[in-house]
Write a protein that holds these residues in place. Structure first.
Motif, short mmCIF file in Angstrom:
data_model
loop_
_atom_site.label_atom_id
_atom_site.label_comp_id
_atom_site.label_asym_id
_atom_site.label_seq_id
_atom_site.Cartn_x
_atom_site.Cartn_y
_atom_site.Cartn_z
N LYS A 25 46.68 85.70 46.56
CA LYS A 25 46.94 84.43 47.60
C LYS A 25 47.63 83.26 46.75
N GLU A 26 48.63 82.71 47.28
CA GLU A 26 49.46 81.60 46.45
C GLU A 26 48.52 80.38 46.28
N SER A 27 47.31 80.25 47.15
CA SER A 27 46.47 79.15 47.03
C SER A 27 45.12 79.53 46.13
N GLU A 28 45.50 80.73 45.53
CA GLU A 28 44.16 80.91 44.49
C GLU A 28 44.89 81.62 43.32
N VAL A 29 44.90 80.73 42.22
CA VAL A 29 45.66 81.16 41.29
C VAL A 29 44.71 80.95 39.76
N PHE A 30 44.73 82.36 39.08
CA PHE A 30 43.49 82.48 37.99
C PHE A 30 42.07 81.94 38.33
N GLY A 31 41.93 82.29 39.49
CA GLY A 31 40.53 81.86 40.15
C GLY A 31 40.09 80.52 40.20
N VAL A 32 41.29 79.66 40.55
CA VAL A 32 41.23 78.27 40.69
C VAL A 32 41.87 78.19 42.06
N TYR A 33 41.25 77.18 43.14
CA TYR A 33 41.80 76.96 44.48
C TYR A 33 43.08 76.01 44.12
N VAL A 34 44.27 76.32 44.78
CA VAL A 34 45.45 75.19 44.72
C VAL A 34 45.96 74.78 46.20
N PRO A 35 45.63 73.66 46.45
CA PRO A 35 45.97 73.10 47.79
C PRO A 35 47.46 73.34 48.12
N LEU A 104 41.30 77.73 32.75
CA LEU A 104 40.90 76.36 32.21
C LEU A 104 42.12 75.37 32.26
N SER A 105 43.16 75.90 31.95
CA SER A 105 44.34 75.18 32.05
C SER A 105 44.53 74.40 33.39
N LEU A 106 44.38 75.43 34.29
CA LEU A 106 44.58 75.10 35.91
C LEU A 106 43.46 73.99 36.31
N MET A 107 42.18 74.21 35.90
CA MET A 107 41.14 73.45 36.19
C MET A 107 41.26 72.01 35.66
N ARG A 108 42.08 71.87 34.30
CA ARG A 108 42.11 70.54 33.83
C ARG A 108 43.27 69.85 34.47
N ASP A 316 35.47 75.44 44.48
CA ASP A 316 35.52 76.09 42.95
C ASP A 316 34.15 75.84 42.41
N ARG A 317 33.45 75.00 43.06
CA ARG A 317 32.09 74.78 42.42
C ARG A 317 31.23 75.98 42.72
N TYR A 318 31.67 77.05 43.60
CA TYR A 318 30.84 78.25 43.72
C TYR A 318 31.20 79.47 42.93
N TRP A 319 32.30 79.19 42.29
CA TRP A 319 33.01 80.16 41.47
C TRP A 319 32.90 79.92 40.32
N LYS A 320 32.07 80.70 39.34
CA LYS A 320 31.90 80.53 38.01
C LYS A 320 33.17 81.15 37.31
N LEU A 321 33.86 80.34 36.52
CA LEU A 321 34.86 80.94 35.57
C LEU A 321 36.02 81.53 36.64
N GLY A 322 35.71 81.41 38.00
CA GLY A 322 36.71 81.98 38.94
C GLY A 322 36.45 83.39 39.32
N LEU A 323 35.46 84.05 38.87
CA LEU A 323 35.22 85.32 38.85
C LEU A 323 33.76 85.73 39.57
N PHE A 324 32.89 84.78 39.36
CA PHE A 324 31.40 84.97 39.98
C PHE A 324 31.17 83.99 40.80
N GLU A 336 35.57 88.03 49.04
CA GLU A 336 36.83 88.37 48.58
C GLU A 336 37.04 87.97 47.12
N LYS A 337 37.67 88.62 46.09
CA LYS A 337 37.49 88.32 44.84
C LYS A 337 38.78 87.30 44.84
N ARG A 338 38.75 86.44 43.82
CA ARG A 338 39.67 85.44 43.56
C ARG A 338 40.75 85.87 42.71
#
Length: 371
Positions: A25-35, A104-108, A316-324, A336-338
């Motif tokens: 999904k374009e709204s989930e990139v490398f485990g990070v939610y993108v609005p 980590l880059s996206l989160m920052r 995002d707070r529920y996804w650890k490293l975007g994987l768990f 669903e996996k991110r």
């Protein structure tokens, strides 16, 4: 033949990992939610392209190393198996390190630039969603389990005529390369493991129905239809995996019951056929469906572009490293996996831990009892 099998699997792993961001999904990139307000950020596209190019380059280098080693050493099948697994692990490790760096880059960026600030989050709830799901009935998964139980019982009925050494592992060349002393456990271990895996497929099929739907607030109609299609295809993929696994494991069990009637060539053919079905199904599922059904074309009118004043809930707070995924307030066991295609378990749900404990504990118990 063992070398060819490992090279094909390695090519599959590298290609799938490299192009994975293109099927999410374009709204989930490398485990990070993108609005929705930032999904077209050019930096995100550069991250995806750099990730793909790096994984392909390093993966190609690993394949060349593997081929060069095969040519220089002329190894045995066992050596090929060990080194092939090591190369696959290295390829996965490289891709996950790159993933973590981009995550980590996206989160920052998201935090420093306050992508969510000033926007109103809203979650879409569809009370009719589960009623319209078209998952396969549980009986589709129960019937293969009955076949496995019957084959296991047949094996026990032939116990006295079985050889003293029971095969427990088969190498890439189709020959048995590990054995255990004959016992009721060693004779039944293969059906038991098969039954365990079939039960896991049944569990996933049931859990998908209870999993909450993630319908996008700005694309309600399209994402809803994609979600329904995604779960239907997921159910069929589980069924294909179950059937192919049942056929393959049943054949191996027959080689234990009647070893004189089986040949190395037939075993190798079954192994290759099994790999083709599994890898082909996963590849088709990835390209045809994509994560959350994003690759499925859905025709909707302009009215689907609704609620422009809102964005999806940032979890995002529920996804650890975007994987768990860890959310004790979410009743869903499967989510669903991110990053990846398919599903993962909610580690905040007690039933997820019970499921994992039963699965891992059962496998360890079977292995220990037959040794």
């Amino acid at each position: 033949m063992a070398a060819i099998i490992f090279i094909i699997i390695l090519l599959f792993i590298i290609s799938l990992q490299a192009f994975l961001p293109r099927f999410l999904k374009e709204s989930e990139v490398f485990g990070v939610y993108v609005p929705d307000t930032h999904v077209k950020d050019v930096r995100i596209e550069r991250l995806k392209s750099r990730y793909t190019n790096t994984v392909l380059t390093t993966g190609g280098f690993l394949i060349l190393i593997f081929i060069g080693w095969l040519w220089m050493v002329q190894p045995s099948d066992n050596q090929i198996g060990l080194v092939g697994m090591a190369i696959q692990l290295a390829a996965l490790t490289i891709s996950m390190v790159l993933y973590a760096k981009n995550h980590l880059s996206l989160m920052r960026w998201k935090k420093d630039e306050q992508w969510i600030a000033g926007q109103v989050e809203r979650k879409v709830v569809d009370l009719q969603f589960r009623e319209q799901l078209k998952l396969l009935p549980n009986v589709y998964f129960i019937l293969p389990m009955l076949i496995t139980i019957g084959l296991g019982a047949y094996g026990l009925s032939q116990y006295d005529s079985l050889p003293d050494q029971i095969p427990t592992h088969w190498g890439p060349n189709g020959e048995a390369d590990a054995f255990a002393k004959k016992s009721y456990v060693s004779v039944s271990s293969l059906p038991l493991v098969t039954l365990l895996l079939q039960g896991m497929m049944l569990f996933f099929n049931r859990a998908m129905k209870q999993s909450g739907a993630k319908i996008r607030v700005r694309h309600k109609k399209r994402s809803r239809e994609q979600q329904l299609a995604f779960r239907k295809y997921s159910s069929w993929l589980l069924f294909i995996v179950t059937i192919s696994m049942t056929v393959f494991m049943s054949y191996l069990q027959l080689t234990i019951i009647a070893p004189s009637t089986m040949s190395t060539g037939v075993t190798l053919a079954f192994t290759i056929g099994y790999l083709i079905v599994i890898l082909g199904s996963v590849l088709y599922y990835t390209i045809k469906v994509g994560q959350s059904g994003t690759m499925i074309p859905i025709k909707v009118g302009s009215s689907d572009q609704s609620d422009e004043a809102y964005i999806d809930v940032d979890d995002d707070r529920y996804w650890k490293l975007g994987l768990f995924y860890v959310n004790k307030d979410d009743p869903s066991i499967l989510v669903e996996k991110r990053f990846g295609i398919g599903w993962t378990v909610n580690m905040g749900h007690i039933k997820s831990w019970v499921f994992l404990a039963i699965l891992i504990g059962s496998i360890i118990l079977i292995v220990n009892l037959q040794s």
